[in-house]
Structure formats: C-alpha cells, structure tokens
Design an enzyme around this catalytic site. Sequence first.
Site, PDB file in Angstrom:
ATOM      1  N   SER A  39       0.831  -1.201   0.000  1.00  0.00           N
ATOM      2  CA  SER A  39       0.000   0.000   0.000  1.00  0.00           C
ATOM      3  C   SER A  39       0.870   1.256   0.000  1.00  0.00           C
ATOM      4  O   SER A  39       1.698   1.431  -0.886  1.00  0.00           O
ATOM      5  CB  SER A  39      -0.964  -0.057   1.195  1.00  0.00           C
ATOM      6  OG  SER A  39      -2.069   0.794   0.996  1.00  0.00           O
ATOM      7  N   ASP A 168      -5.712  -3.780  -2.651  1.00  0.00           N
ATOM      8  CA  ASP A 168      -4.735  -3.331  -1.650  1.00  0.00           C
ATOM      9  C   ASP A 168      -3.968  -4.486  -0.999  1.00  0.00           C
ATOM     10  O   ASP A 168      -4.562  -5.396  -0.406  1.00  0.00           O
ATOM     11  CB  ASP A 168      -5.495  -2.544  -0.580  1.00  0.00           C
ATOM     12  CG  ASP A 168      -4.593  -1.894   0.442  1.00  0.00           C
ATOM     13  OD1 ASP A 168      -3.370  -2.076   0.372  1.00  0.00           O
ATOM     14  OD2 ASP A 168      -5.118  -1.178   1.310  1.00  0.00           O
TER      15      ASP A 168
END
Length: 273
Positions: A39, A168
């Site tokens: 991320s 993610d």
Amino acid sequence: MKTFALALGSGGARGLAHVAVLEALDEMGAKPAVIAGASIGALIGAAYAAGMRGRDIRHYVLTLAHSPGEIRRRLLASRAGTFAHLLSGALSRATQLDAEKFCAQFLPQALPADFTALHIPLIVMATDLHRRQEAPLSSGPLHRAVAASIAIPGLFRPVLADGRVLIDGGTTNPLPYDILFGRADLVMAVDVFGIPAVERADMPGTWECVYTTILVMGGAILAAKLAHAQPDILIRPNVATFRTLDFYQASSIMRTADAVKKEVKEKLAALLA
C-alpha cells in the site's frame, strides 16, 4: 559488510513516516539490497527504489500537501467513472477512483515504467481478490503494480493485471518482511499502524470507518506473523495519533517521525557491523 532488506508497511497517511526512515538510511550511506512494500509502503518504496533520496520524497510530498487545489484537480482526473455513470445509476463506478489514473497523477516522474529500470530490486505486495491470497509483484509495469497495492476496497476500483483482479496489498500482508527472508543478511521492517494512546468516542465518517477496519484486520495479521517469525529490526515510528486519511497533515506526520532516525541508525549500524 552485511546486507539488509527493507519492508515498508501499510497504514494510510501514517505511512508518510517511512520517509524519515529512508532519510536515516541516506544519512548513514546505507542502501537496502531489496525493498518490499504494501500500500503506502509500496508507493514510497517504489520512489526510493527508483533512485529518489528520502529528502526528495519529503519535498515532493510537502509540495503536494501544500497545494490543496492541485490535489483536488488530480483527484478529479483520477475518477474511475464520469458524471454520465452517476446519471445512469452506476453510483459505485462514478464515485470510485481509478488506481492507475491516480498513480499517473500522483507518482513522481522519477518512477520508471517498468521494474527493470529500478535502482534497487522491489517487491510490491498486492492481493488477488478472487483467489483470496497475497500477490507479490516484482516484474512488469511498475505503475500498475503500485496501483494494485494501493487499491483500497471501496475507494479504488480493483486493478486488472494478467487476468487477476488485484486490490490493496495491506489486506493480506500489511508488512511484507517475511518475503524478504533469505534475500539479505538481515531484514528491517517499518510498522506504521500504531494504536492511539488516548481513548476516542467520536463517530468516524464512512470512509474512515472502512479504512480503519482494514487497519484493524491488518493489525491482527501482523500480530500473528510476528508471533511466528520476527524481522531482525522492527521500527515503529510514533505516529499513532494521526488518522488514516490525515494526508493534509503530511508535514506534522513526517516531522513527528523524525524522532525515529536515531533508533534506525543505532540498530542498523549495530547489526551491520
């Protein structure tokens, strides 16, 4: 001299604390043999792997943070849908961001198009949505990999890459230090999750609730991983007071994280000697 690998974790705006760690490495003259990031950690790790110094990344972030109008313009250009989608009832598409467009708008120009052009080997952690497993990426289009790693469910539309639907990386491996074992003499990991020291009872907004829930799950994953195997060095900048979406507080986050530089230098120097 011994080599070290560096893992940079997810954590929303708190991930800007990674910049202070990178600056500490620059001040030491120490370069990781390989970087892994999830991320926000993947985004900052990619910039560093591309050859940007920590102070360059700080300057880039602050320049954006101090230009709210420019941020709004770039966010509008990053939308996955159009006003026409909103009128047709495709609400989710109209309100989501396209992660690849977002990267095109916000990533520094120093980032190359492909992993092969990086100065430091990089592993970007994403998640294969349908297979429900982590998907580490280390070759091919760099921007697409970073886009997948930051594709927070709800905010970003998933990224399609090589027939896989990716989201993610923090949802499966929020601090991917474990994939670095055996790639260097030692592994240093930077955890920016943080748990607020004071009790809060304020009601979060919809998006903050979603992001914080992802962090709660990520924290549980990380705790389980640490109970099984730990990195040689675990750095935890004291940025717990900042919220997931506090990107407009970039200056305060990085300034607060500066306190961790001494710890980084002392611990890394001791193990590299």
